[in-house]
Design a protein around this motif. Structure first.
Motif, mmCIF file in Angstrom:
data_model
loop_
_atom_site.group_PDB
_atom_site.id
_atom_site.type_symbol
_atom_site.label_atom_id
_atom_site.label_comp_id
_atom_site.label_asym_id
_atom_site.label_seq_id
_atom_site.Cartn_x
_atom_site.Cartn_y
_atom_site.Cartn_z
ATOM 1 N N LEU A 142 0.809 -1.282 0.046
ATOM 2 C CA LEU A 142 -0.016 -0.056 0.149
ATOM 3 C C LEU A 142 0.877 1.192 0.141
ATOM 4 C CD1 LEU A 142 -2.827 0.928 0.078
ATOM 5 C CD2 LEU A 142 -2.836 1.049 2.627
ATOM 6 N N LEU A 143 1.887 1.424 0.954
ATOM 7 C CA LEU A 143 2.680 2.475 0.972
ATOM 8 C C LEU A 143 3.566 2.681 -0.202
ATOM 9 C CD1 LEU A 143 4.057 2.026 4.556
ATOM 10 C CD2 LEU A 143 2.220 3.598 3.752
ATOM 11 N N MET A 144 3.913 1.457 -0.973
ATOM 12 C CA MET A 144 4.602 1.502 -2.167
ATOM 13 C C MET A 144 3.988 1.994 -3.203
ATOM 14 S SD MET A 144 7.329 -1.742 -2.828
ATOM 15 C CE MET A 144 8.331 -1.179 -4.101
ATOM 16 N N GLY A 145 2.533 1.846 -3.234
ATOM 17 C CA GLY A 145 1.716 2.130 -4.324
ATOM 18 C C GLY A 145 1.390 3.684 -4.210
ATOM 19 N N MET A 146 1.303 4.223 -2.881
ATOM 20 C CA MET A 146 1.186 5.580 -2.694
ATOM 21 C C MET A 146 2.575 6.434 -3.317
ATOM 22 S SD MET A 146 -0.405 5.482 1.197
ATOM 23 C CE MET A 146 -0.223 7.342 1.273
ATOM 24 N N ALA A 147 3.729 5.838 -2.731
ATOM 25 C CA ALA A 147 4.846 6.508 -3.271
ATOM 26 C C ALA A 147 5.119 6.599 -4.813
ATOM 27 C CB ALA A 147 6.066 5.718 -2.733
ATOM 28 N N ILE A 148 4.638 5.539 -5.484
ATOM 29 C CA ILE A 148 4.586 5.437 -7.063
ATOM 30 C C ILE A 148 3.734 6.646 -7.424
ATOM 31 C CG2 ILE A 148 4.096 4.024 -8.830
ATOM 32 C CD1 ILE A 148 5.214 1.568 -7.308
ATOM 33 N N THR A 149 2.452 6.550 -6.667
ATOM 34 C CA THR A 149 1.497 7.404 -7.118
ATOM 35 C C THR A 149 1.998 8.865 -7.194
ATOM 36 O OG1 THR A 149 -0.416 6.014 -6.699
ATOM 37 C CG2 THR A 149 -1.020 8.187 -6.901
ATOM 38 N N ILE A 150 2.679 9.360 -5.948
ATOM 39 C CA ILE A 150 3.047 10.726 -5.724
ATOM 40 C C ILE A 150 4.206 11.088 -6.629
ATOM 41 C CG2 ILE A 150 4.453 12.187 -4.053
ATOM 42 C CD1 ILE A 150 2.802 10.646 -2.025
ATOM 43 N N ASN A 151 4.999 9.883 -7.002
ATOM 44 C CA ASN A 151 6.147 10.202 -8.000
ATOM 45 C C ASN A 151 5.245 10.444 -9.282
ATOM 46 O OD1 ASN A 151 8.160 10.168 -6.405
ATOM 47 N ND2 ASN A 151 8.921 8.004 -6.811
#
Length: 229
Positions: A142-151
């Motif tokens: 979930l946190l990886m998905g958030m980081a990728i989305t922000i990037n």
């Protein structure tokens, strides 16, 4: 005389513009190289740990992820050993801080889960522990998905935004409903080392490697090839 002054001013402006553009390209390549190196290190570590758990059936190999930041730092320093230092940029800083924040959260969460599960397994019966233990993988996805989305928003990449949203939420739901364990459990006993190796090693390793490729390696390639920021 006035015409010569105008020509000189225009030429000076062109030189300044060219210098700014070259600086932007240097920043893009530097940031892209860091992401590219980080992506390759994460992918390699994920696959390596996944294979170690698969062949040994021992989930303690997850502790090797603690060494990942050191590996990325050393590999990045080596990749840039002969390259000049470049100035900071908004895009590069945002991307760098996003992944640093992700790393801090994941590291502290991982330490907490490790200590909590170690305590529960000693204090509670196996039946109670099975209900109380924390599975960190869904939160990591979930946190990886958030980081990728922000990037993706930072780099103005729509495909990256959607990959982060779908992958992060989809991976969280997938793990929350134990889809991997259910599918593999139909083929192997829950106590079988092959079951442990696949559910706790091989499949998580592949999923993290795919996320690292989408969130780090591909943006790194994009920034390295980008002409301006």
């Amino acid at each position: 005389m006035e015409e010569n002054s105008n020509m000189t001013a225009e030429r000076s402006l062109e030189i300044i513009t060219e210098q700014i553009e070259r600086s932007r390209q240097m920043v893009a390549k530097d940031t892209g190289l860091t992401l590219y190196v980080a992506g390759l290190c994460t992918m390699g570590m994920a696959i390596f740990i996944g294979l170690c758990i698969y062949f040994s059936g021992n989930a303690a190999f997850y502790l090797l992820y603690i060494a990942l930041p050191i590996l990325i730092y050393l590999a990045d320093r080596y990749a840039k050993r002969n390259k000049p230092k470049v100035p900071a940029s908004f895009v590069g800083t945002m991307v760098d801080k996003t992944w640093k924040t992700f790393g801090i959260f994941i590291f502290l969460f991982f330490v907490f889960v490790f200590l909590y599960n170690s305590l529960m397994v000693r204090m509670e019966s196996p039946e109670v522990y099975a209900r109380l233990q924390i599975s960190p993988f869904r939160i990591i996805l979930l946190l990886m998905g958030m980081a990728i989305t922000i990037n993706g928003y930072t780099l103005k990449s729509r495909w990256m935004v959607w990959c982060g949203i779908i992958g992060g939420i989809g991976g969280f739901i997938w793990e929350s409903f134990y889809v991997t364990q259910t599918i593999v459990g139909r083929l192997y006993s829950y106590l079988n080392e092959t079951y442990i190796g696949i559910t706790h090693g091989l499949i998580p390793g592949i999923m993290i490697a795919v996320f690292a490729f989408i969130g780090l390696t591909l943006p790194g390639i994009k920034l390295k090839n980008k002409q301006s920021l």
